[in-house]
Design a protein around this motif. Structure first.
Motif, PDB file in Angstrom:
ATOM      1  N   SER A 161       7.808  -3.981   1.666  1.00 20.65           N
ATOM      2  CA  SER A 161       8.049  -3.186   0.473  1.00 20.65           C
ATOM      3  C   SER A 161       9.518  -3.209   0.078  1.00 20.65           C
ATOM      4  O   SER A 161       9.856  -3.283  -1.113  1.00 20.65           O
ATOM      5  CB  SER A 161       7.589  -1.746   0.711  1.00 20.65           C
ATOM      6  OG  SER A 161       7.657  -0.991  -0.474  1.00 20.65           O
TER       7      SER A 161
ATOM      8  N   SER B 198       5.153  -3.142   7.139  1.00 21.84           N
ATOM      9  CA  SER B 198       4.900  -2.868   5.724  1.00 21.84           C
ATOM     10  C   SER B 198       6.151  -2.347   5.012  1.00 21.84           C
ATOM     11  O   SER B 198       6.376  -2.650   3.836  1.00 21.84           O
ATOM     12  CB  SER B 198       3.750  -1.875   5.570  1.00 21.84           C
ATOM     13  OG  SER B 198       4.072  -0.626   6.171  1.00 21.84           O
TER      14      SER B 198
ATOM     15  N   THR C  69       6.652  -0.555  -4.739  1.00 22.94           N
ATOM     16  CA  THR C  69       5.358  -0.348  -4.090  1.00 22.94           C
ATOM     17  C   THR C  69       5.505   0.784  -3.082  1.00 22.94           C
ATOM     18  O   THR C  69       6.589   1.324  -2.895  1.00 22.94           O
ATOM     19  CB  THR C  69       4.880  -1.613  -3.364  1.00 22.94           C
ATOM     20  OG1 THR C  69       5.871  -1.985  -2.377  1.00 22.94           O
ATOM     21  CG2 THR C  69       4.650  -2.765  -4.336  1.00 22.94           C
TER      22      THR C  69
ATOM     23  N   PRO D  12       4.839   1.612   0.984  1.00 22.31           N
ATOM     24  CA  PRO D  12       4.431   1.167   2.311  1.00 22.31           C
ATOM     25  C   PRO D  12       4.084   2.333   3.218  1.00 22.31           C
ATOM     26  O   PRO D  12       4.219   3.504   2.843  1.00 22.31           O
ATOM     27  CB  PRO D  12       5.692   0.465   2.818  1.00 22.31           C
ATOM     28  CG  PRO D  12       6.800   1.338   2.274  1.00 22.31           C
ATOM     29  CD  PRO D  12       6.307   1.846   0.923  1.00 22.31           C
TER      30      PRO D  12
ATOM     31  N   VAL E 181       0.996  -2.148   2.561  1.00 25.08           N
ATOM     32  CA  VAL E 181       1.773  -2.122   1.323  1.00 25.08           C
ATOM     33  C   VAL E 181       0.791  -1.889   0.182  1.00 25.08           C
ATOM     34  O   VAL E 181      -0.103  -2.702  -0.040  1.00 25.08           O
ATOM     35  CB  VAL E 181       2.546  -3.435   1.101  1.00 25.08           C
ATOM     36  CG1 VAL E 181       3.402  -3.326  -0.175  1.00 25.08           C
ATOM     37  CG2 VAL E 181       3.419  -3.756   2.300  1.00 25.08           C
TER      38      VAL E 181
END
Length: 381
Positions: free
Chosen positions: A323, A319, A334, A336, A356
């Protein structure tokens, strides 16, 4: 930058909030520390902010709105100040570490007994579990209003009813809902509501507090200067001074007061509606993309309320790597990882990969959502 990390903090603030803070920095002194114009100006702002918070959240008295630096501090004040040696508390797997770590600390330091209502693979809970977990020494239930990982709302009114049927105190973490989901403490049976200013309220960081219901006694978590009763060796007993040792962040509270005005002018329902449309637009654009997995119970057809969060993974990609790709390649912010919610990630089966999280605000646009959809599709392809 396309900022889609609003569940962490809303970076875009209303102009009135920025202006209020700037004005306060040059006009306000220390509240309750003098009779001069600077001190009185700060006191008036603090009082107005309490009144607005009480009105928005359905708190029975403005003087039972006690300020703190954020939800984490407010939750520590509540939990440390209510729970005693040998008490039992009930919480859920949905919680943030701002709830979990105080409970774990109380386990170690006061012998607190804690049980957690389990979450399933969708991050949902069975409300009957609260009844099953109640013991003779149960004193308190603490739960969040919405998961910061999935966005799923918790039926706090249902939990509040259970708590009051058993004469228990009900503490709610409203970090993800204050300002974007309607809250009425009295109607929902909430005894202590903990909130932060820097998320859905669009206020400055370093602001927040707890609204204390009628008859709830909370011991001071910290003690010190208050500007009143200076010759007393003990912290003054009256709210809000009981829980507000030290100088308040009145400059930040000036911004929070303006933020309450903004939220009230637009309307919590209108804000929620706008954010929900963006959330649904993003979900519809990514949930059928090959290699994309969406977490939580995003049941949109029946009008179920939720916060504007969509958490995903793309294939088996880490993730954090996804991100980073979104930030570096597309200018999209974003969040993560584990989101300070370890029990939730255990329930979702995402401990190793994380997720995410895309989270939307009133200031985001459909064009920004479409850009995020295109980026996810490109990365997944």
């Amino acid at each position: 930058m396309i900022y889609l990390d609003n569940a962490a903090t809303t970076m875009k603030k209303p102009d009135c909030v920025v202006e209020a803070v700037a004005r306060a920095l040059t006009t306000m002194g220390n509240a309750s520390r003098g009779a001069h114009s600077g001190s009185l100006a700060a006191s008036r702002v603090d009082l107005a902010c309490r009144q607005k918070a009480a009105r928005l959240f359905g708190c029975w008295r403005p003087d039972h709105v006690c300020f703190a630096s954020n939800s984490t501090e407010a939750l520590n004040i509540a939990l440390m100040g209510i729970l005693n040696e040998g008490d039992h508390a009930i919480s859920t797997d949905l919680e943030h570490n701002s709830v979990l770590r105080p409970l774990y600390r109380l386990q170690a330091e006061r012998g607190l007994q804690v049980d957690f209502v389990p979450a399933d693979r969708l991050g949902m809970i069975d409300y009957d579990d609260f009844e099953r977990l109640i013991k003779p020494n149960t004193r308190l239930i603490v739960a969040n209003h919405a998961s910061n990982v999935t966005g799923n709302l918790v039926d706090v009114a249902r939990i509040g009813k259970i708590a009051h049927e058993h004469d228990l105190i009900f503490v709610v973490d409203a970090s993800q809902t204050a300002g974007c989901v309607p809250i009425d403490m009295q109607a929902m049976g909430i005894d202590v509501l903990c909130f932060t200013g820097h998320k859905g309220l669009y206020g400055p960081q370093g602001t927040g507090g707890l609204c204390v219901g009628k008859g709830v006694e909370i011991r001071p978590w910290k003690v010190g200067g208050t500007g009143v009763q200076s010759y007393s060796k003990a912290q003054p007993a009256d709210y809000p001074t009981r829980l507000e040792a030290g100088t308040l962040n009145s400059h930040g509270l000036a911004g929070l007061s303006a933020a309450f005005d903004f939220v009230e002018d637009i309307g919590v329902t209108a804000i929620s509606h706008h954010e929900r449309i963006l959330m649904q637009r993003f979900y519809e654009g990514v949930h059928n993309v090959d290699g994309v997995k969406v977490y939580g119970d995003i049941t949109l057809e029946d009008g179920r309320e939720r916060t504007a969060i969509v958490s995903i993974n793309i294939r088996d990609y880490d993730s954090g790597a996804v991100s980073d790709a979104l930030a570096e390649g597309y200018g999209i912010a974003t969040r993560p990882g584990a989101h300070c919610a370890p029990r939730m990630h255990q329930a979702l089966g995402t401990v190793d990969q994380g997720v995410v999280r895309f989270s939307f605000s009133y200031f985001n646009t459909a064009a920004e959502v479409d850009a995020a959809i295109a980026a996810v599709r490109e990365i997944a392809g």
